[in-house]
Motif scaffolding. Structure first.
Motif, short mmCIF file in Angstrom:
data_model
loop_
_atom_site.label_atom_id
_atom_site.label_comp_id
_atom_site.label_asym_id
_atom_site.label_seq_id
_atom_site.Cartn_x
_atom_site.Cartn_y
_atom_site.Cartn_z
N LYS A 199 0.89 -1.35 0.04
CA LYS A 199 -0.09 -0.17 0.05
C LYS A 199 0.95 1.14 -0.11
O LYS A 199 0.50 2.11 -0.60
N ILE A 200 1.97 1.32 0.77
CA ILE A 200 2.82 2.45 1.12
C ILE A 200 3.51 2.53 -0.52
O ILE A 200 3.61 3.65 -1.01
N VAL A 201 4.25 1.57 -0.92
CA VAL A 201 4.82 1.72 -2.33
C VAL A 201 3.86 2.05 -3.44
O VAL A 201 4.16 3.13 -4.01
N LEU A 202 2.77 1.69 -3.39
CA LEU A 202 1.82 1.95 -4.63
C LEU A 202 1.36 3.46 -4.30
O LEU A 202 1.39 4.18 -5.32
N ARG A 203 0.85 3.97 -3.17
CA ARG A 203 0.53 5.28 -2.80
C ARG A 203 1.82 6.27 -3.16
O ARG A 203 1.51 7.37 -3.88
N GLU A 204 3.01 5.89 -2.81
CA GLU A 204 4.23 6.72 -3.27
C GLU A 204 4.25 6.81 -4.60
O GLU A 204 4.75 7.94 -5.31
N TRP A 205 4.40 5.56 -5.36
CA TRP A 205 4.39 5.48 -6.81
C TRP A 205 3.34 6.41 -7.55
O TRP A 205 3.70 7.28 -8.44
N PHE A 206 2.13 6.24 -7.18
CA PHE A 206 1.00 6.96 -7.98
C PHE A 206 0.96 8.28 -7.49
O PHE A 206 0.61 9.30 -8.37
N ALA A 207 1.63 8.88 -6.45
CA ALA A 207 1.81 10.26 -6.31
C ALA A 207 2.97 10.93 -6.96
O ALA A 207 2.63 12.11 -7.37
N ARG A 208 3.90 10.08 -7.33
CA ARG A 208 5.09 10.65 -8.38
C ARG A 208 4.69 10.45 -9.69
O ARG A 208 5.23 11.29 -10.49
N ILE A 209 4.22 9.27 -9.84
CA ILE A 209 4.04 8.89 -11.52
C ILE A 209 2.65 8.33 -11.64
O ILE A 209 2.52 7.40 -11.78
N PRO A 210 1.54 9.27 -11.78
CA PRO A 210 0.34 8.96 -11.99
C PRO A 210 -0.20 8.28 -13.15
O PRO A 210 -0.90 7.34 -13.12
N GLU A 211 0.53 8.47 -14.32
CA GLU A 211 0.27 7.93 -15.64
C GLU A 211 1.26 7.35 -16.19
O GLU A 211 2.42 7.84 -16.35
#
Length: 92
Positions: free
Chosen positions: A52-64
């Protein structure tokens, strides 16, 4: 010896609607990723929290982002199924 791959549990359309579709908000997932019953992985809760943490941080930085056109997904099978390394692309 009988080897039962854990990935096949989630592939039944009766258990998971469109099992190969990637949907983070999927409700009622039926899988055996962390085992079942007395054989449940003791680290399952930590692993879920880490993802959950990895995905939340990834989507915050690279949403598309997208899978590279020339890099189809490849899988490895066995007792534990996995996706082989793949290439992602995104616009800067």
């Amino acid at each position: 010896m009988v080897m039962a791959p854990t990935v096949v549990v989630a592939m039944d359309d009766a258990m998971n609607d469109d099992p190969l579709a990637f949907r983070l908000g999927r409700k009622g997932r039926a899988h055996s990723t962390f085992g079942k019953g007395s054989h449940t992985c003791p680290g399952a809760h930590l692993a879920r929290m880490e993802m959950k943490i990895v995905l939340r941080e990834w989507f915050a930085r690279i949403p598309e982002f997208r899978l590279a056109d020339d890099a189809p997904l490849r899988y490895s099978n066995g007792i534990v199924g996995s996706v082989k390394p793949f290439v992602l692309e995104w616009d800067v």
